[in-house]
Write an enzyme that holds these catalytic residues in place. Structure first.
Site, PDB file in Angstrom:
ATOM      1  N   LYS A  64      54.350  55.683 -35.281  1.00 28.15           N
ATOM      2  CA  LYS A  64      52.898  55.909 -35.371  1.00 28.15           C
ATOM      3  C   LYS A  64      52.270  55.349 -36.656  1.00 28.15           C
ATOM      4  CE  LYS A  64      52.268  59.878 -32.361  1.00 28.15           C
ATOM      5  NZ  LYS A  64      51.734  61.224 -32.215  1.00 28.15           N
ATOM      6  N   ASP A 100      45.250  61.796 -30.544  1.00 35.92           N
ATOM      7  CA  ASP A 100      45.921  63.107 -30.573  1.00 35.92           C
ATOM      8  C   ASP A 100      44.960  64.213 -31.020  1.00 35.92           C
ATOM      9  OD1 ASP A 100      48.489  62.444 -29.721  1.00 35.92           O
ATOM     10  OD2 ASP A 100      49.138  61.875 -31.740  1.00 35.92           O
TER      11      ASP A 100
END
Ligand code: NAP
Length: 261
Positions: A64, A100
């Site tokens: 990420k 997210d």
């Protein structure tokens, strides 16, 4: 559409099932696969994106943050969170987004609960994404106090050592640690002494976690991690395809799969 989720390990990801169901429901021709990409091997997958062999990616642990230097531009969601979970292309540009945090915030909004004082347990990547997307007053409590302090300084919120928390002061409690996640399902990140809050756990394997079972036993409202998972995927799907997928259908697909596992 040729889409994929990359991570290491990745075999148990539910993203291919969810995105494939949405592609089919939207009548879009395409495929979504899971690609196991070892740390340090991002260059190959980036080349496939630039060559047009892939149209978009979801990105999970451990890539990420590592993927950021390979991209042309970040959305504010990704630069604030310091992490990317979605890569999509406009023209020749590869753009990184982080869905997210907004995925969680939307799942929280869907409960109708009004949050004014939020306690976040944990100060890792998921906590960072959620704090960066929240507009409400937040306190971070973490096992390693220095990590909570670092996050609090960055996002202008409060920090507490985990053992100094007074749960009565909060109307919303969010567990962002992996404590209670399968296979360690008999663990809980905190004892809910005195809590009157909505208790959220972003873990979805299992659901409910021991924390949420305890909250329900005490008569407290709960929110599990399925909504965040489906929410982040829905926002990624929109970036990939321009379509808004059916959230309720996606949630149904994931809950059914989790029940069968
Ligand atoms: P991370 O960056 O490794 O952060 C983990 C955090 O949990 C750290 O603050 C760590 O504290 C704390 N922690 C770890 N073990 C602990 C323990 N035994 N006791 C107390 N605190 C502990 O992980 P992450 O990427 O934020 O992910 C965390 C969880 O979120 C995972 O379970 C993941 O599956 C879940 N998640 C769910 C979704 C969803 O869509 N629902 C999305 C993303 C992540 P220290 O600072 O002391 O190490």
């Amino acid at each position: 559409m040729r889409l994929a989720v990359i991570g290491h390990p990745i075999a148990h990801s539910l993203s291919p099932m969810l995105h494939s169901a949405w592609l089919e429901a939207a009548g879009l021709f395409g495929c979504y696969t899971a690609l196991d990409v070892e740390p340090g091997r991002l260059d190959t997958v980036i080349r496939r994106l630039r060559d047009g062999e892939l149209d978009g990616l979801n990105v999970t642990i451990p890539h990420k943050e590592a993927i950021i230097p390979y991209l042309d531009r970040l959305e504010e969601s990704a630069s604030r969170a310091g992490a990317v979970n979605t890569v999509y292309r406009i023209g020749n540009e590869l753009i990184g987004a982080n869905t997210d945090g907004t995925g969680f915030v939307k799942s929280l909004e869907r409960t109708g609960h009004v949050s004014k004082d939020i306690l976040i347990i944990g100060a890792g990547g998921a906590a960072r994404g959620i704090i960066s997307a929240l507009k409400t007053k937040v306190t971070v409590a973490n096992r390693t106090y220095e990590h909570a302090l670092r996050l609090a300084a960055e996002f202008d919120c409060e920090a507490l050592p985990l053992d100094a928390v007074d749960l009565k002061s909060f109307d919303t409690i969010i567990n962002t640690t992996p404590v209670g996640m399968s296979p360690n399902t008999l663990q809980s990140p905190l004892v809910l002494d005195g809590a009157t809050a909505l208790v959220c756990d972003i873990i979805y394997r299992p659901t409910p976690t021991l924390l949420l079972k305890e909250a329900a036993r005490l008569g407290l409202p709960t929110l599990d991690g399925v909504g965040m998972f489906v929410g982040q995927a829905a926002e990624a799907f929109t970036r990939f395809t321009g379509n808004t997928p059916d959230f309720a259908y996606g949630e149904q697909v994931i809950r059914k799969q989790l029940e069968e596992q």
